[in-house]
Motif scaffolding. Structure first.
Motif, mmCIF file in Angstrom:
data_model
loop_
_atom_site.group_PDB
_atom_site.id
_atom_site.type_symbol
_atom_site.label_atom_id
_atom_site.label_comp_id
_atom_site.label_asym_id
_atom_site.label_seq_id
_atom_site.Cartn_x
_atom_site.Cartn_y
_atom_site.Cartn_z
ATOM 1 N N GLY A 193 11.102 3.972 2.405
ATOM 2 C CA GLY A 193 10.452 2.662 2.421
ATOM 3 C C GLY A 193 9.426 2.459 1.327
ATOM 4 O O GLY A 193 9.288 1.353 0.814
ATOM 5 N N THR A 194 8.691 3.505 0.948
ATOM 6 C CA THR A 194 7.666 3.361 -0.088
ATOM 7 C C THR A 194 7.845 4.369 -1.217
ATOM 8 O O THR A 194 6.945 4.561 -2.031
ATOM 9 C CB THR A 194 6.257 3.533 0.512
ATOM 10 O OG1 THR A 194 6.210 4.751 1.254
ATOM 11 C CG2 THR A 194 5.886 2.363 1.406
ATOM 12 N N GLY A 195 8.999 4.992 -1.285
ATOM 13 C CA GLY A 195 9.255 5.944 -2.361
ATOM 14 C C GLY A 195 9.246 5.292 -3.728
ATOM 15 O O GLY A 195 8.897 5.942 -4.725
ATOM 16 N N ASP A 196 9.621 4.019 -3.790
ATOM 17 C CA ASP A 196 9.579 3.325 -5.079
ATOM 18 C C ASP A 196 8.136 3.214 -5.574
ATOM 19 O O ASP A 196 7.838 3.481 -6.738
ATOM 20 C CB ASP A 196 10.234 1.947 -4.979
ATOM 21 C CG ASP A 196 9.654 1.077 -3.881
ATOM 22 O OD1 ASP A 196 8.964 1.586 -2.976
ATOM 23 O OD2 ASP A 196 9.893 -0.154 -3.926
ATOM 24 N N TRP A 197 7.227 2.817 -4.683
ATOM 25 C CA TRP A 197 5.814 2.673 -5.046
ATOM 26 C C TRP A 197 5.247 4.001 -5.552
ATOM 27 O O TRP A 197 4.579 4.042 -6.589
ATOM 28 C CB TRP A 197 5.040 2.183 -3.826
ATOM 29 C CG TRP A 197 3.575 1.992 -4.021
ATOM 30 C CD1 TRP A 197 2.957 1.376 -5.065
ATOM 31 C CD2 TRP A 197 2.533 2.418 -3.129
ATOM 32 N NE1 TRP A 197 1.590 1.378 -4.876
ATOM 33 C CE2 TRP A 197 1.310 2.013 -3.698
ATOM 34 C CE3 TRP A 197 2.533 3.069 -1.900
ATOM 35 C CZ2 TRP A 197 0.081 2.263 -3.074
ATOM 36 C CZ3 TRP A 197 1.313 3.313 -1.280
ATOM 37 C CH2 TRP A 197 0.106 2.915 -1.868
ATOM 38 N N GLU A 198 5.537 5.084 -4.855
ATOM 39 C CA GLU A 198 5.033 6.395 -5.270
ATOM 40 C C GLU A 198 5.591 6.783 -6.635
ATOM 41 O O GLU A 198 4.882 7.352 -7.479
ATOM 42 C CB GLU A 198 5.393 7.438 -4.213
ATOM 43 C CG GLU A 198 4.672 8.769 -4.339
ATOM 44 C CD GLU A 198 5.390 9.770 -5.216
ATOM 45 O OE1 GLU A 198 4.749 10.742 -5.650
ATOM 46 O OE2 GLU A 198 6.611 9.571 -5.468
ATOM 47 N N LEU A 199 6.851 6.449 -6.891
ATOM 48 C CA LEU A 199 7.446 6.751 -8.198
ATOM 49 C C LEU A 199 6.805 5.933 -9.301
ATOM 50 O O LEU A 199 6.520 6.443 -10.386
ATOM 51 C CB LEU A 199 8.949 6.507 -8.160
ATOM 52 C CG LEU A 199 9.686 6.734 -9.483
ATOM 53 C CD1 LEU A 199 9.543 8.179 -9.941
ATOM 54 C CD2 LEU A 199 11.160 6.347 -9.369
ATOM 55 N N TRP A 200 6.574 4.629 -9.047
ATOM 56 C CA TRP A 200 5.949 3.808 -10.099
ATOM 57 C C TRP A 200 4.596 4.401 -10.497
ATOM 58 O O TRP A 200 4.241 4.417 -11.679
ATOM 59 C CB TRP A 200 5.744 2.366 -9.655
ATOM 60 C CG TRP A 200 6.880 1.618 -9.032
ATOM 61 C CD1 TRP A 200 6.777 0.597 -8.121
ATOM 62 C CD2 TRP A 200 8.301 1.755 -9.251
ATOM 63 N NE1 TRP A 200 8.013 0.133 -7.754
ATOM 64 C CE2 TRP A 200 8.973 0.810 -8.436
ATOM 65 C CE3 TRP A 200 9.071 2.607 -10.050
ATOM 66 C CZ2 TRP A 200 10.363 0.692 -8.400
ATOM 67 C CZ3 TRP A 200 10.460 2.488 -10.011
ATOM 68 C CH2 TRP A 200 11.087 1.547 -9.203
ATOM 69 N N LEU A 201 3.831 4.887 -9.513
ATOM 70 C CA LEU A 201 2.523 5.469 -9.812
ATOM 71 C C LEU A 201 2.658 6.691 -10.718
ATOM 72 O O LEU A 201 1.787 6.965 -11.542
ATOM 73 C CB LEU A 201 1.801 5.850 -8.523
ATOM 74 C CG LEU A 201 1.390 4.684 -7.614
ATOM 75 C CD1 LEU A 201 0.783 5.221 -6.315
ATOM 76 C CD2 LEU A 201 0.421 3.738 -8.301
ATOM 77 N N ARG A 202 3.751 7.426 -10.570
ATOM 78 C CA ARG A 202 3.980 8.588 -11.443
ATOM 79 C C ARG A 202 4.522 8.190 -12.804
ATOM 80 O O ARG A 202 4.279 8.874 -13.809
ATOM 81 C CB ARG A 202 4.941 9.564 -10.765
ATOM 82 C CG ARG A 202 4.297 10.377 -9.666
ATOM 83 C CD ARG A 202 5.214 11.458 -9.144
ATOM 84 N NE ARG A 202 6.216 10.951 -8.222
ATOM 85 C CZ ARG A 202 7.521 11.089 -8.368
ATOM 86 N NH1 ARG A 202 8.011 11.699 -9.438
ATOM 87 N NH2 ARG A 202 8.358 10.611 -7.460
ATOM 88 N N LEU A 203 5.266 7.077 -12.865
ATOM 89 C CA LEU A 203 5.892 6.671 -14.114
ATOM 90 C C LEU A 203 4.937 5.979 -15.082
ATOM 91 O O LEU A 203 5.047 6.138 -16.301
ATOM 92 C CB LEU A 203 7.072 5.729 -13.837
ATOM 93 C CG LEU A 203 8.319 6.321 -13.194
ATOM 94 C CD1 LEU A 203 9.359 5.230 -12.972
ATOM 95 C CD2 LEU A 203 8.905 7.435 -14.049
ATOM 96 N N ILE A 204 4.020 5.186 -14.546
ATOM 97 C CA ILE A 204 3.167 4.348 -15.396
ATOM 98 C C ILE A 204 2.466 5.143 -16.493
ATOM 99 O O ILE A 204 2.426 4.698 -17.647
ATOM 100 C CB ILE A 204 2.158 3.560 -14.532
ATOM 101 C CG1 ILE A 204 2.881 2.474 -13.735
ATOM 102 C CG2 ILE A 204 1.067 2.924 -15.395
ATOM 103 C CD1 ILE A 204 2.017 1.822 -12.663
#
Length: 326
Positions: A193-204
């Motif tokens: 459900g929130t894995g996308d959000w956690e990934l964006w934080l690592r990608l930025i």
């Protein structure tokens, strides 16, 4: 035909009836060299038969049920194209936008990902802007460089500070460099459900994100959206930030105060939701769990202590205005 530049990964579970519309929207999006990868996350319906009936150009992968993040990781690993994108089976792409994004990524190799606005809603209730739901004013205050007309290369520090408060990126409205995902370690397959959000934080911090205003996707709201279950959503936010902190990356160490404050708030409101319903046993367990991650948080400790009281005593205390005021 040219070599495909873009793979779109559809992670799906028991939604066979929705796949024709989703896949049809991808085919109508105007990308001539598109690769479609459907990852069936252990469906028990006729997903496989439906996908095979839609044409030989779709790659179908079936795996044991592991959640949306695990399914997307399977698709990323199967893709060989330089760019990847995602679309859930109940969502749609709009025509004419994806190719524009690919061409801009080709022209600007320093951009790691381009995300866009999306239409959020359903035919019965109407649609609104995803950007508006993410906080338009705050989003528009992010410093940027206009690398070409209407294409904003966003300041990574400012975008991260916004993203730690709310997710400004809809998963169906982003096109990314596949290598960037491999460098970041893909989605956290244990999150749902929130894995996308956690990934964006690592990608930025790895490579700048850019913003394009034309909506790429339609996000369909319906009764079983995770966002309709506030308890589940709050727990998912907590889990995402707990996992992000545990990875202890350079970006977390740089913005430890902001990340920890966001986690404190999510942990508190996860307990507060049960407290408001007077489910004191549940609230007490949630506040206790919050203290395990944030042992110095006085607000969590105050409410954990309060919910340890007998329910009649606590109910009487709540009638005293401001007794537990923050």
């Amino acid at each position: 035909m040219p070599e495909p530049r873009l793979s779109v990964i559809i992670a799906t579970y028991n939604r066979a009836s929705l796949l024709p519309g989703c896949i049809g929207s991808l085919r109508a999006a105007g990308v001539p060299d598109l690769r479609i990868i459907v990852v069936d996350d252990g469906s028990q319906d006729d997903t496989g038969e439906v996908v095979r009936s839609l044409g030989d150009d779709i790659e179908y992968i079936r795996q044991a049920n592991g959640g949306d993040c695990a399914a997307r990781n399977t698709g990323i690993q199967a893709a060989t194209t330089p760019y990847v994108a995602y679309l859930d089976s109940d969502d749609f792409w709009l025509p004419g936008v994806a190719t524009t994004l690919l061409d801009m990524l080709d022209r600007h190799p320093r951009i790691g990902a381009i995300f866009t606005d999306a239409q959020v809603g359903n035919p019965a209730e109407g649609y609104h802007s995803w950007k508006a739901s993410a906080g338009t004013d705050a989003f528009d205050r992010i410093p940027y460089e206009e690398v070409e007309p209407r294409l904003r290369l966003l300041d990574s520090d400012a975008l991260f500070r916004l993203m730690i408060r709310r997710n400004a990126v809809f998963t169906g409205a982003i096109v990314q460099r596949r290598q960037l995902l491999l460098d970041a370690g893909l989605f956290d397959g244990t999150l749902r459900g929130t894995g996308d959000w956690e990934l964006w934080l690592r990608l930025i911090p790895l490579m700048p994100f850019a913003w394009w205003p034309d909506p790429l996707a339609i996000y369909t709201r319906h009764d079983d959206n995770l966002t309709n279950n506030q308890d589940r959503m709050q727990l998912a936010f907590c889990q995402a930030l707990i996992h992000y902190r545990a990875k202890n990356g350079d970006w977390y160490r740089r913005y430890r105060a902001e990340v920890d404050e966001a986690l404190r708030n999510h942990l508190f409101f996860y307990g507060w939701s049960a407290y408001e319903r007077r489910e004191y046993d549940v609230a007490r367990d949630r506040f206790k769990e919050g203290l395990r991650h944030m042992p110095d948080d006085r607000r969590l400790r105050r409410y954990w202590t309060a919910t340890s009281l007998p329910a009649p005593v606590l109910n009487a205390a709540r009638r005293v205005k401001g007794l537990l005021a923050s």
